[in-house]
Structures are given as structure tokens and as C-alpha cells.
Design a protein around this motif. Structure first.
Motif, short mmCIF file in Angstrom:
data_model
loop_
_atom_site.label_atom_id
_atom_site.label_comp_id
_atom_site.label_asym_id
_atom_site.label_seq_id
_atom_site.Cartn_x
_atom_site.Cartn_y
_atom_site.Cartn_z
N GLY A 147 -30.00 19.50 21.55
CA GLY A 147 -30.59 19.57 22.87
C GLY A 147 -31.56 20.73 22.97
O GLY A 147 -31.67 21.55 22.06
N VAL A 148 -32.24 20.77 24.11
CA VAL A 148 -33.21 21.84 24.36
C VAL A 148 -32.79 22.55 25.64
O VAL A 148 -32.54 21.91 26.67
CB VAL A 148 -34.64 21.27 24.52
N ILE A 149 -32.72 23.87 25.59
CA ILE A 149 -32.30 24.65 26.74
C ILE A 149 -33.33 24.50 27.86
O ILE A 149 -34.52 24.71 27.66
CB ILE A 149 -32.13 26.13 26.36
N ALA A 150 -32.85 24.13 29.04
CA ALA A 150 -33.74 23.93 30.18
C ALA A 150 -33.56 25.01 31.25
O ALA A 150 -34.41 25.14 32.13
CB ALA A 150 -33.48 22.55 30.80
N SER A 151 -32.50 25.77 31.18
CA SER A 151 -32.29 26.87 32.12
C SER A 151 -33.00 28.11 31.60
O SER A 151 -33.43 28.15 30.44
CB SER A 151 -30.79 27.13 32.28
N PRO A 152 -33.17 29.13 32.42
CA PRO A 152 -33.82 30.35 31.93
C PRO A 152 -33.18 30.92 30.68
O PRO A 152 -33.86 31.46 29.81
CB PRO A 152 -33.70 31.31 33.12
N GLN A 153 -31.85 30.78 30.57
CA GLN A 153 -31.16 31.22 29.38
C GLN A 153 -29.79 30.57 29.33
O GLN A 153 -29.31 30.02 30.33
CB GLN A 153 -31.01 32.75 29.35
N VAL A 154 -29.18 30.62 28.15
CA VAL A 154 -27.82 30.13 27.97
C VAL A 154 -26.98 31.27 27.42
O VAL A 154 -27.35 31.92 26.43
CB VAL A 154 -27.77 28.92 27.01
N THR A 155 -25.85 31.51 28.08
CA THR A 155 -24.91 32.54 27.64
C THR A 155 -23.52 31.90 27.54
O THR A 155 -23.38 30.68 27.65
CB THR A 155 -24.88 33.70 28.65
N THR A 156 -22.52 32.72 27.37
CA THR A 156 -21.15 32.21 27.34
C THR A 156 -20.65 31.88 28.74
O THR A 156 -19.56 31.33 28.89
CB THR A 156 -20.20 33.25 26.71
N GLN A 157 -21.45 32.21 29.77
CA GLN A 157 -21.02 32.01 31.15
C GLN A 157 -21.85 30.98 31.91
O GLN A 157 -21.38 30.40 32.88
CB GLN A 157 -21.07 33.34 31.92
N THR A 158 -23.08 30.76 31.49
CA THR A 158 -23.96 29.89 32.27
C THR A 158 -25.02 29.26 31.39
O THR A 158 -25.30 29.74 30.28
CB THR A 158 -24.63 30.68 33.41
#
Length: 227
Positions: A147-158
Motif C-alpha cells: 500500500g501507499v501511505i495516504a496520511s501525513p505519516q504512519v506511526t505505531t499509534q496512527t
């Protein structure tokens, strides 16, 4: 009103009235979330481990009643069976003597299913197609997809990412599998695991994941051999 209740609550209409009332109560409870409505599930699935209902399931499928929640099928059959039985009871059976009315009523209750089955089967066709569109994609079938990250960032929480499913695409909640630097928008990730209790996927950077890196090296080596 009195005549309606008298016909609806006496034989042969009474059995269909009971089934129809039960179905209505069931769907009211389903609307309140008390019971499962079967939408998005596997439809008409009457198979059990002891094999007791395999024949019923097969019969329903042959009649064109499969692929829909079982209670929906029962509700439709009961409604059309009740309608046919009610009017036959109202206009034809009431004047008959009791002994003949019970005999004719039994035949009417059984024969009411003859038109009820094909009418229900016809109505289920568009409903079945709608349920197929509403059925969620099996979560485990997406594991290993990129997949491709669509949010500003991906962490362990969001975070969330988009996955190409050959159609409009899926937007999935994702979290980093391991602690580390947040992954920015546009980064390619691989879906490694699904946590149903949290309704999100654990992901890792596509090129940084050991298994994928090993797979990429094998593919590159294979290309070199065939040059």
C-alpha cells in the motif's frame, strides 16, 4: 379489523402469522444491534458440523434461495405464504364447515409455498447482488499486499494507507509494526498482520522489510541469470 384478526389468528393463516411475527421481531432486534442481521456474512449457510442441515441448505440453493441471510429468506417466504393463505381463507374457506375447512386449510397452507418460493427467488436476485457489494473484503486476503501511505505519516499509534484492489481502492487503518521513525506520505508499505480487535494492519517499509528485501534479491538474481 375484527375480521382481519379472526382470519390472521386462526388456521390455516395462523402458522404463517406466527412465523412472520417472529421474523419481524428478529429484524427489529437486528436493527437495534441485539442479534446479527447476517448482512455482509456468508449468506444462507445452514451447514453444521453434524451434517444435519446439509440437505436443507442444498434444497434452498436449488430453489434459488441461497446467497442471502436465512432470516431474510424465511421472512419473505412467510410474507408471501401468509398473503396467499389469508385471502384464500378470507374468501373461500370461512364458509366451509369445520371438518372440511381443516382439510382444505391444510392443503392451502402447503400450497401457499408454491408461488411464494419463485416470487422470493426473483426478489432475492437484486438483493443478493447488493449484499455481495456490501460484503467486506476478507482481511487475511490483503496480507502481503503493498500500500501507499495516504496520511501525513504512519506511526505505531496512527496512520492510514491506500491499497489498490483493482477497483476504487481501499483505505485502511495502518500502524508501524515496530517502533522507529515515522513513515511519510507516499511511502510504500507492506501489510504484515491484521489486528481485528483494533481494526488496523501492522505494516513495515516495503524495501526495508527483510523478507521483501530477500525476495527482491532473488528476483534481481533471476533476471541476471536470464540475461
Amino acid at each position: 379489523m375484527a375480521e382481519f384478526l379472526n382470519v390472521a389468528l386462526t388456521f390455516p393463516t395462523l402458522p404463517y402469522s406466527i412465523v412472520l411475527a417472529f421474523a419481524m421481531v428478529y429484524w427489529l432486534l437486528a436493527a437495534c444491534g441485539v442479534v446479527d442481521d447476517g448482512i455482509g456474512g456468508d449468506g444462507l449457510d445452514l451447514d453444521v458440523s453434524d451434517g444435519g442441515l446439509h440437505g436443507v441448505s442444498g434444497m434452498f440453493s436449488r430453489l434459488g434461495l441461497g446467497g442471502a441471510p436465512v432470516m431474510l429468506v424465511i421472512a419473505l417466504l412467510a410474507f408471501f405464504g401468509w398473503t396467499a393463505t389469508y385471502f384464500v381463507h378470507l374468501f373461500l374457506l370461512q364458509p366451509l364447515p369445520d371438518s372440511l375447512r381443516w382439510l382444505a386449510g391444510s392443503a392451502t397452507a402447503l400450497l401457499a409455498l408454491v408461488p411464494a418460493v419463485p416470487i422470493t427467488a426473483v426478489l432475492l436476485r437484486p438483493i443478493r447482488r447488493l449484499l455481495l457489494r456490501l460484503r467486506p473484503v476478507p482481511q487475511t486476503s490483503l496480507l502481503g499486499r503493498v500500500g501507499v501511505i495516504a496520511s501525513p505519516q504512519v506511526t505505531t499509534q496512527t496512520g492510514y494507507a491506500t491499497v489498490d484492489d483493482g477497483g476504487a481502492g481501499l483505505i485502511l487503518q495502518v500502524r508501524l509494526r515496530e517502533e522507529g521513525d515515522a513513515l511519510p506520505r507516499g511511502e510504500r508499505v507492506v501489510l504484515l498482520d491484521y489486528l481485528p480487535e483494533h481494526n488496523h494492519y501492522l505494516v513495515a517499509r516495503e524495501h526495508g522489510h527483510p523478507a521483501l528485501s530477500f525476495q527482491d534479491s532473488l528476483i534481481a538474481g533471476d533476471k541476471e541469470i536470464h540475461r
